[in-house]
Design a protein around this motif. Structure first.
Motif, PDB file in Angstrom:
ATOM      1  N   TYR A 111       0.937  -1.190   0.158  1.00 24.21           N
ATOM      2  CA  TYR A 111       0.024   0.019   0.056  1.00 24.21           C
ATOM      3  C   TYR A 111       0.786   1.220   0.060  1.00 24.21           C
ATOM      4  O   TYR A 111       0.424   2.318   0.407  1.00 24.21           O
ATOM      5  N   PHE A 132       3.343   2.464   1.342  1.00 24.25           N
ATOM      6  CA  PHE A 132       3.736   3.176   2.822  1.00 24.25           C
ATOM      7  C   PHE A 132       5.200   3.045   2.870  1.00 24.25           C
ATOM      8  O   PHE A 132       5.935   4.200   3.203  1.00 24.25           O
ATOM      9  N   PRO A 161       8.698   2.409   0.579  1.00 20.07           N
ATOM     10  CA  PRO A 161       9.092   2.208  -0.656  1.00 20.07           C
ATOM     11  C   PRO A 161      10.070   0.999  -0.782  1.00 20.07           C
ATOM     12  O   PRO A 161      11.086   0.828   0.254  1.00 20.07           O
ATOM     13  N   LEU A 179       6.016   2.535  -6.571  1.00 16.87           N
ATOM     14  CA  LEU A 179       6.973   3.715  -6.599  1.00 16.87           C
ATOM     15  C   LEU A 179       6.712   4.728  -7.238  1.00 16.87           C
ATOM     16  O   LEU A 179       6.522   6.003  -6.712  1.00 16.87           O
ATOM     17  N   ARG A 233      -0.708   6.854  -5.975  1.00 19.81           N
ATOM     18  CA  ARG A 233      -2.096   7.384  -6.026  1.00 19.81           C
ATOM     19  C   ARG A 233      -2.779   6.325  -6.412  1.00 19.81           C
ATOM     20  O   ARG A 233      -4.192   5.871  -6.074  1.00 19.81           O
ATOM     21  N   LYS A 236      -3.268   3.305  -4.233  1.00 19.49           N
ATOM     22  CA  LYS A 236      -3.873   3.319  -3.313  1.00 19.49           C
ATOM     23  C   LYS A 236      -5.473   3.418  -3.491  1.00 19.49           C
ATOM     24  O   LYS A 236      -6.336   3.218  -2.447  1.00 19.49           O
ATOM     25  N   ALA A 237      -5.673   4.038  -4.403  1.00 18.07           N
ATOM     26  CA  ALA A 237      -7.217   4.099  -4.810  1.00 18.07           C
ATOM     27  C   ALA A 237      -7.735   2.899  -5.031  1.00 18.07           C
ATOM     28  O   ALA A 237      -9.119   2.680  -4.595  1.00 18.07           O
ATOM     29  N   TYR A 256     -11.167  11.121   2.152  1.00 15.13           N
ATOM     30  CA  TYR A 256      -9.724  11.031   1.761  1.00 15.13           C
ATOM     31  C   TYR A 256      -9.630  10.349   0.010  1.00 15.13           C
ATOM     32  O   TYR A 256      -8.775  10.430  -0.968  1.00 15.13           O
ATOM     33  N   PHE A 257     -10.705   9.741  -0.228  1.00 19.82           N
ATOM     34  CA  PHE A 257     -10.830   8.936  -1.615  1.00 19.82           C
ATOM     35  C   PHE A 257     -11.714   9.719  -2.774  1.00 19.82           C
ATOM     36  O   PHE A 257     -12.246   9.290  -3.470  1.00 19.82           O
ATOM     37  N   ASP A 258     -12.192  11.161  -2.093  1.00 19.47           N
ATOM     38  CA  ASP A 258     -12.740  11.784  -3.049  1.00 19.47           C
ATOM     39  C   ASP A 258     -14.347  11.413  -3.082  1.00 19.47           C
ATOM     40  O   ASP A 258     -14.759  11.523  -4.170  1.00 19.47           O
ATOM     41  N   ARG A 269      17.805   2.116  -5.911  1.00 20.15           N
ATOM     42  CA  ARG A 269      17.555   3.484  -5.942  1.00 20.15           C
ATOM     43  C   ARG A 269      18.466   4.249  -4.763  1.00 20.15           C
ATOM     44  O   ARG A 269      18.861   3.730  -3.813  1.00 20.15           O
ATOM     45  N   TYR A 307      -5.118  19.160  -4.585  1.00 15.94           N
ATOM     46  CA  TYR A 307      -5.904  19.712  -3.676  1.00 15.94           C
ATOM     47  C   TYR A 307      -6.259  18.684  -2.458  1.00 15.94           C
ATOM     48  O   TYR A 307      -6.961  19.062  -1.686  1.00 15.94           O
ATOM     49  N   ARG A 308      -5.648  17.413  -2.423  1.00 17.97           N
ATOM     50  CA  ARG A 308      -5.976  16.671  -1.259  1.00 17.97           C
ATOM     51  C   ARG A 308      -5.648  17.233   0.000  1.00 17.97           C
ATOM     52  O   ARG A 308      -6.141  16.639   0.947  1.00 17.97           O
ATOM     53  N   SER A 340      -8.256  17.904   2.395  1.00 15.99           N
ATOM     54  CA  SER A 340      -9.256  16.857   2.936  1.00 15.99           C
ATOM     55  C   SER A 340      -8.673  16.379   4.233  1.00 15.99           C
ATOM     56  O   SER A 340      -9.441  16.218   5.245  1.00 15.99           O
ATOM     57  N   ALA A 374      -2.344   7.957   5.213  1.00 21.50           N
ATOM     58  CA  ALA A 374      -1.530   7.726   4.322  1.00 21.50           C
ATOM     59  C   ALA A 374      -1.738   6.488   3.479  1.00 21.50           C
ATOM     60  O   ALA A 374      -1.036   6.139   2.314  1.00 21.50           O
ATOM     61  N   THR A 375      -2.842   5.524   3.815  1.00 26.30           N
ATOM     62  CA  THR A 375      -3.241   4.587   3.162  1.00 26.30           C
ATOM     63  C   THR A 375      -4.104   4.910   1.841  1.00 26.30           C
ATOM     64  O   THR A 375      -4.685   3.873   1.191  1.00 26.30           O
ATOM     65  N   THR A 376      -4.693   6.084   2.137  1.00 27.90           N
ATOM     66  CA  THR A 376      -5.532   6.704   0.877  1.00 27.90           C
ATOM     67  C   THR A 376      -4.730   7.263  -0.084  1.00 27.90           C
ATOM     68  O   THR A 376      -3.769   7.566  -0.205  1.00 27.90           O
ATOM     69  N   PRO A 377      -5.406   7.904  -1.208  1.00 32.18           N
ATOM     70  CA  PRO A 377      -4.733   8.543  -2.146  1.00 32.18           C
ATOM     71  C   PRO A 377      -4.245   9.722  -1.686  1.00 32.18           C
ATOM     72  O   PRO A 377      -3.214  10.044  -2.412  1.00 32.18           O
ATOM     73  N   VAL A 378      -4.211  10.204  -0.512  1.00 34.05           N
ATOM     74  CA  VAL A 378      -3.577  11.400  -0.011  1.00 34.05           C
ATOM     75  C   VAL A 378      -1.974  10.688   0.324  1.00 34.05           C
ATOM     76  O   VAL A 378      -1.983   9.876   1.037  1.00 34.05           O
ATOM     77  N   ILE A 438       8.369   7.757   6.925  1.00 35.15           N
ATOM     78  CA  ILE A 438       8.402   6.707   5.897  1.00 35.15           C
ATOM     79  C   ILE A 438      10.076   6.131   6.141  1.00 35.15           C
ATOM     80  O   ILE A 438      11.029   6.692   5.839  1.00 35.15           O
TER      81      ILE A 438
END
Lengths: 308, 277
Positions: free
Chosen positions: A54, A56, A58, A72, A76, A79-80, A107-109, B7, B20-21, B24, B110-114, B276
């Motif tokens: 998910y 969190f 990398p 990586l 977005r 996670k969606a 948070y997911f709109d 990396r 824009y997130r 939220s 942080a588990t959401t698209p934010v 992180i």
């Protein structure tokens, strides 16, 4: 149904924390609609792997793709479509039960009306309707776990990550979680489950990956793994030094182990062999049971076992 | 085995990518604030009244005029500035730390698209909003006490947001390195308290030696906030280091923009590094 669609693919996936290698060059694939169990002792790398899924953590090197998206570069997008029920309680204590779902949906709109609708559905599904307006701080452990589970579903995820979903739960609450997992499997939700409970993995998972020290050491369906590593049945009896030679003779070719003050004989021999042995030597506290995943797990990860 | 594509350090310093997130995350904090508004509102209202009564009327009666103004008029703009400082600094130290460390709220978001950067930026914007709210309450009290002599005070709520963003960003840097919640005693006593007294708040900086004035204008952010609130409320600015307002005010504005930008980017990077592994 696209049964062979690969949803998760890891290639030489590695995660290092300073000098410690938590996940060491692992490769695996997860197909759509599968429930895959990640089994391993504490510190084996299960949670680290899930956290990379998910986005969190990398990855240090290697590749991890979720529905074709790299964790990586396309976090977005990943996670969606992923729902996460983490191990620890990170419900928002500043909000009520239902707000924990609606705020998370934001948070997911997800639009407000839709969020409210989904939140109501989830609370009903998880039997939390009566608690909708209660503060989360007053919930029991089982209710908190269910709310975390419900929250993970608020974005209607394609992939659900359940990190030790039943740790610390009483049997009733565990069974409720299991029912929910089975229901979601029917809905074609792909599920990754980490657990220490072998019965849980055996019941819920289509496929098991056993992880130890950051590596995948075995993989297969629960039945395959049991057949391959253990055999059909296990004879357990109190340890008695005098019996060992007879046991070795009667069950030649079978594995005999001492676990604490018990002896375990893993065997495919027919029941008649057991019966005549028991009748002749009358050992103490005998039980014959089906071989299970726990036997496989203990054999492969080797904790606390000593072969004789 | 193929060569692993190693990396570089994942925590390298970058300009944060924000969308824009962030709002939220801001909205989450606003929702919580509105739930407890009675508790939040009353102290912010009572404190400036006490200051004005005790120091303005009480102590002020024994003090001669400053720049041709009664002491209470000198003090009032500083109270707005102090509200800007405390509002976001406490929000982004103690409150953010509780959300990050004890409640694991950042992990959950942080588990959401934010993204993690957006979580931190949302916290900073919320801190700035707290400064705006607190400063606006003080400003209303100051207006009701009849201590405003310039129409420019109408810009102060907007200014409070940007001033608040600076203190929020500085606070978040402390949060990123705080091992436990008591750690914040250090910045509170070693950073905020000196500023509270040495930024031209309760007495004119011009009463201090040149060296102290130079230190105040170089490293104490509150000095610049006070310059601007005082200019906007009373129409006069203290001639720190003998500089006149036409030079001093632009210096303060540029100083604030540069320092805010620097700490905004720094704090997000430091927090990302902390969150992180």
């Amino acid at each position: 149904m696209g049964l062979n669609e690969v949803l998760i693919e890891a290639k030489a996936l590695t995660k290092k924390f300073d000098d410690f290698v938590a996940v060491d060059q692992i490769d695996f694939k997860v197909y759509k609609g599968e429930c895959v169990g990640f089994l391993g002792p504490n510190g084996a790398g299960k949670t680290t792997t899930v956290k990379m899924m998910y986005c969190f953590l990398p990855p240090t090197s290697g590749e991890l793709k979720i529905k074709g998206f790299s964790v990586l570069t396309s976090s977005r997008e990943v996670k969606a479509i992923v729902g996460v029920a983490p191990q620890e309680d990170n419900l928002d204590p500043d909000f009520s039960v239902i707000q924990n779902l609606t705020v998370h949906a934001r948070y997911f709109d997800i639009p407000k009306a839709e969020a409210k609708k989904r939140a109501d559905e989830q609370l009903k599904f998880f039997q939390l309707e009566e608690k909708a307006c209660s503060p989360v701080t007053g919930l029991s452990t089982g209710m908190k776990r269910r709310l975390i589970f419900a929250r993970a579903l608020i974005n209607k995820p394609l992939i659900l990550l359940l990190d030790e979903p039943t740790t610390g739960l009483d049997p009733q609450a565990r069974h409720l979680v299991w029912d929910e997992v089975r229901y979601l499997k029917k809905q074609q939700v792909t599920i990754i489950l980490t657990t220490h409970y072998m019965d849980e993995a055996q019941i819920l998972c289509d496929r098991i990956l056993i992880i130890d020290k950051g590596k995948i050491i075995e993989e297969g369906t629960p039945t395959e793994l049991i057949k391959k590593h253990i055999g059909r049945e296990v004879l357990e009896l109190d340890y008695d030094e005098k019996l060992v030679p007879q046991l070795k003779e009667t069950f030649s070719g079978s594995r005999i182990e001492k676990l604490g003050d018990r002896l375990q004989i893993f065997t495919d021999k027919p029941h008649g062999v057991f019966d005549s042995f028991l009748a002749e030597y009358k050992p103490q506290n005998v039980s014959i049971r089906n071989a299970n995943l726990e036997d496989v797990f203990l054999k492969l990860t080797g904790r606390g076992l000593r072969e004789i | 085995m193929s060569q692993p594509n190693l990396r570089k350090s994942p925590a390298k310093f970058t300009i944060p990518k924000l969308s824009y997130r962030v709002w939220s995350v801001w909205r989450r904090n606003l929702d919580v604030f509105l739930k407890t508004i009675a508790v939040n509102f009353l102290p912010s209202l009572l404190e400036p009244i006490l200051y004005l009564v005790a120091f303005g009327f009480g102590l002020g009666g024994f003090i001669q005029e400053i720049n041709g103004q009664p002491y209470i008029n000198f003090l009032a703009p500083a109270l707005v500035a102090i509200a800007i400082m405390y509002g976001s600094f406490f929000e982004c130290t103690y409150s953010s730390f509780v959300r990050m460390y004890f409640q694991k709220t950042f992990d959950a978001i942080a588990t959401t698209p934010v993204s993690v950067e957006e979580v931190v930026a949302g916290e900073l914007l919320w801190g700035a909003t707290r400064s705006t709210i607190n400063a606006s309450i003080v400003l209303v009290v100051v207006v009701l006490f009849g201590l405003v002599t310039s129409p420019l005070f109408l810009f102060l709520p907007v200014f409070a947001f940007f001033g608040g963003l600076m203190f929020a960003s500085m606070a978040m840097c402390f949060t990123s390195i705080a091992p436990h919640v008591d750690f914040f005693n250090y910045p509170s006593f070693l950073f905020l308290t000196p500023m509270l007294f040495l930024s031209g708040t309760f007495f004119p900086l011009t009463a201090m030696p040149q060296a102290v004035q130079a230190i105040a204008i170089t490293v104490l952010p509150l000095t610049h906030i006070v310059n601007i609130t005082r200019g906007a409320i009373s129409g006069s600015v203290e001639p720190i280091l003998g500089l006149n307002p036409e030079i001093l005010l632009p210096i303060s504005i540029i100083w604030l923009i540069a320092v805010t930008a620097f700490f905004f980017v720094l704090s997000i990077n430091l927090m990302k590094k902390r969150l992180i592994a």
